[in-house]
Design a protein around this motif. Structure first.
Motif, short mmCIF file in Angstrom:
data_model
loop_
_atom_site.label_atom_id
_atom_site.label_comp_id
_atom_site.label_asym_id
_atom_site.label_seq_id
_atom_site.Cartn_x
_atom_site.Cartn_y
_atom_site.Cartn_z
N GLU A 471 -50.18 0.85 -8.80
CA GLU A 471 -49.85 -0.16 -7.78
C GLU A 471 -49.43 0.51 -6.48
O GLU A 471 -48.70 1.51 -6.47
CB GLU A 471 -48.71 -1.03 -8.32
CG GLU A 471 -48.33 -2.18 -7.41
CD GLU A 471 -47.16 -2.96 -7.96
OE1 GLU A 471 -46.67 -3.86 -7.25
OE2 GLU A 471 -46.73 -2.65 -9.09
N PHE A 474 -45.64 0.57 -5.76
CA PHE A 474 -44.97 1.55 -6.60
C PHE A 474 -45.19 2.97 -6.08
O PHE A 474 -44.26 3.79 -6.07
CB PHE A 474 -45.48 1.42 -8.04
CG PHE A 474 -44.91 2.44 -8.99
CD1 PHE A 474 -43.61 2.33 -9.43
CD2 PHE A 474 -45.68 3.51 -9.41
CE1 PHE A 474 -43.08 3.27 -10.30
CE2 PHE A 474 -45.16 4.45 -10.27
CZ PHE A 474 -43.85 4.33 -10.72
N ASN A 592 -42.04 -1.46 -12.55
CA ASN A 592 -43.51 -1.42 -12.56
C ASN A 592 -44.09 -1.79 -13.91
O ASN A 592 -45.16 -2.40 -13.99
CB ASN A 592 -43.98 -0.03 -12.14
CG ASN A 592 -45.48 0.06 -12.02
OD1 ASN A 592 -46.10 -0.64 -11.22
ND2 ASN A 592 -46.09 0.93 -12.82
#
Length: 612
Positions: A471, A474, A592
């Motif tokens: 991501e 992240f 996450n």
């Protein structure tokens, strides 16, 4: 245009989706290629303009898809491993530049400006380290990324990891008043900045002005007044009351005179011996710092009986050596391999960056090489910057070097006569009085190389993250927060190992101020000018509130342990700060993986219809 049954034409009116597809190759991200089969990625990468505009030095996506012709996951993993090794080599070059060029230049500039260690760290070093973030964020001002969240993450890394490593490697006595003042000022600035961002109010950049310069001026003014009062007491008859007052004034003078100005210390006498097994268990010891006699190092090889060009070419070729015989003999096999792979980058630094180091003989002066620097340094900088500005998105920026080099040649009209006059008037065995001017080229060249190295490592890890489908938020809150701050980390540690831990730690406190208040606020201001909608949720992302909370908590903990330990930065404190950052990373990983919820507020859910 279509013809219906009545013979009339039906003109197709393009809708919003049609217009979006017309600009598809202009707007699509290069990393979308990872969603295509391996055999189709090369064609996509060649068409997507973002693959060219996002390239720093090496086009990694094109390299994977076209040049290396990656056809399966195993080959992709192997090539990504080689990219990680490339990051390590770039990191070695970054360490070399910070240690041998950037740190000596900062010491010289701080000495010229009559700064103390803390002021130099919280202003010069902090701003120099944070300027790369500003330029990088301004270059990608159109990108939809949480700028504030990434700035908080970078500030947390610098304050905790950089400051923690300095405390661990070079324990020292902090400047009590200055450190407490700057930490409190940073906490206040961060909380007000977050309040303005959340409330949607406009925040002017001029609302936060550092008081360090004014404070140093007032301290030195008080020092002069104290010295004058002491002299007045000593001139007259000393009574018991005057003797007591004299003792009080001497204590004040000692406090005011602490690190009054930056001095040049011998590098061998400062810094710890970190290659011992018992390093972490040894008690704190006071490292004696020996000042460098600048006059002696300047005149050490001066001989009037020799000609002005004596040893001209021998000095030049000795300076061009990327590896010295002494270091080669002392190094083991692994260290020699690391020296060999660094040779191209070291040679580029030698040719591009002039060396000004008062610890070296002749202060690093090399007549022929410095004359070449006067010509090459501005020309190379102009050519590269002009190519970056004028390149189109259809091609890589360095493909326009063949047409933009003419602007670098124009600079020769100014620099070439200067170099000829300097060659005519200077000597090989004695630096000229204007040698300090080369510090400017040293600083600018070092900052440019540091910026290139740090952003290249960031690009490599960005490619790896997108290839592994990690991501974006992240990556920005964890990996990119670390890689984007590698320059400040290495520069601060290098200054500490050179014998200036106060300067390095002051930069670890002042750097977050410039990163968040100056850099992020400037980017938000530019976005507002271009008409972008600035929403609190978009700028903070899913991890911004976590980074902000940990940053404020970490700064309060620094105040706690510093006041508790009498402002002695110990190795245990360094380990504590690093563990604190690891806890932040653990929180980010758990968020996450959807194990815990972040500190970010959930967006309100509105019913699609009716009153639910």
């Amino acid at each position: 245009m279509d013809i219906n049954q009545n013979g009339q034409s039906d003109e197709v009116v393009p809708n919003a989706m049609d217009k979006q597809f017309e600009n598809f190759w202009d707007n699509v991200s290069c990393f979308v290629a990872n969603n295509f089969p391996f055999e189709e990625r090369c064609a996509f990468v060649k068409k997507a303009k973002n693959c060219n505009s996002s390239t720093n030095l090496v086009p990694y996506m094109r390299l994977l898809a076209c040049d290396l012709n990656c056809v399966n996951q195993f080959e992709q993993l192997v090539f990504l491993t080689f990219f990680v090794l490339l990051c390590f080599l770039i990191l070695l070059l970054l360490i070399n530049v910070c240690t041998n060029y950037y740190s000596p230049a900062l010491k010289a500039v701080s000495m010229f400006l009559h700064m103390n260690e803390h002021l130099a760290g919280v202003t010069l070093l902090a701003f120099g380290n944070s300027s790369a973030d500003l330029f990088s964020n301004l270059a990608s001002v159109n990108a939809d990324v949480p700028v504030v969240a990434n700035s908080f993450a970078a500030a947390l890394f610098v304050s905790m990891v950089s400051g923690g490593l300095i405390c661990y490697m070079c324990p020292f006595k902090m400047n009590a008043y200055e450190s407490a003042r700057d930490i409190l000022f940073l906490i206040f600035s961060l909380m007000v900045f977050e309040h303005f961002l959340e409330s949607g109010s406009h925040l002017a950049e001029g609302e936060f002005i550092s008081v360090n310069i004014t404070d140093v001026y007032l301290i030195r003014r008080a020092l002069k007044q104290t010295n004058a009062e002491i002299d007045a007491i000593l001139d007259g008859k000393v009574t018991p009351a005057k003797r007591k007052r004299l003792q009080e004034l001497e204590k004040l003078r000692e406090a005011y005179s602490q690190n009054a100005r930056v001095e040049i210390f011998e590098r061998s006498s400062s810094g710890p011996t970190i290659n011992k097994m018992r390093y972490t268990t040894r008690p704190m010891t006071l490292n004696t710092r020996i000042s460098v006699d600048r006059r002696a190092t300047r005149n050490v090889l001066y001989n009037r009986t020799r000609g002005p060009n004596w040893g001209l070419f021998s000095d030049f070729f000795v300076a061009l050596r990327p590896i010295t015989c002494v270091k080669w003999r002392k190094a083991n096999m692994i260290e020699r391999a690391m020296m060999v792979v660094q040779v191209p980058g070291v040679v580029i630094c030698i040719v591009y960056i002039p060396l000004v180091d008062y610890e070296l003989d002749k202060h690093g002066w090399n007549k022929l090489l410095n004359c070449i620097h006067v010509v090459l340094n501005p020309a190379m900088s102009i050519i590269v910057i002009k190519s970056l500005i004028s390149c189109s998105r259809e091609q890589l920026w360095y493909s326009s070097l063949g047409t933009e080099y003419i602007y670098g040649l124009y600079s020769l009209l100014i620099t070439l006569p200067i170099a000829l006059v300097m060659f005519r008037k200077s000597r090989t065995d004695l630096p000229p009085p204007y040698h300090w001017v080369f510090t400017i080229m040293n600083l600018t060249g070092s900052m440019f190389i540091i910026f290139v190295c740090a952003t290249e490592i960031d690009k490599v890890l960005e490619v790896i993250g997108h290839t592994m489908h990690i991501e974006d938020d992240f990556m920005g809150a964890t990996v990119k927060g670390c890689t984007g701050s590698l320059g400040p980390l290495i520069a601060n540690i290098a200054m500490a190992l050179h014998g200036y831990p106060r300067m390095g730690y002051a930069s670890a406190i002042g750097g977050p101020f410039f990163t968040v208040i100056f850099s992020a606020n400037t980017v938000l201001y530019v976005k507002r000018i271009f008409g972008f909608e600035l929403m609190y949720e978009n700028q903070m992302g899913n991890y911004g509130a976590n980074a902000f909370t940990f940053l404020i908590l970490g700064l309060f903990l620094i105040l706690l342990w510093s006041t508790t330990l009498g402002f002695y930065a110990r190795r245990s404190v360094g380990i504590y700060c690093i563990v604190f950052y690891c806890i932040y990373l653990l929180f980010a990983i758990l968020i996450n993986s959807r194990c815990i919820h972040s500190f970010t507020r959930d967006r309100p859910v509105h019913a699609a219809f009716g009153d639910v």
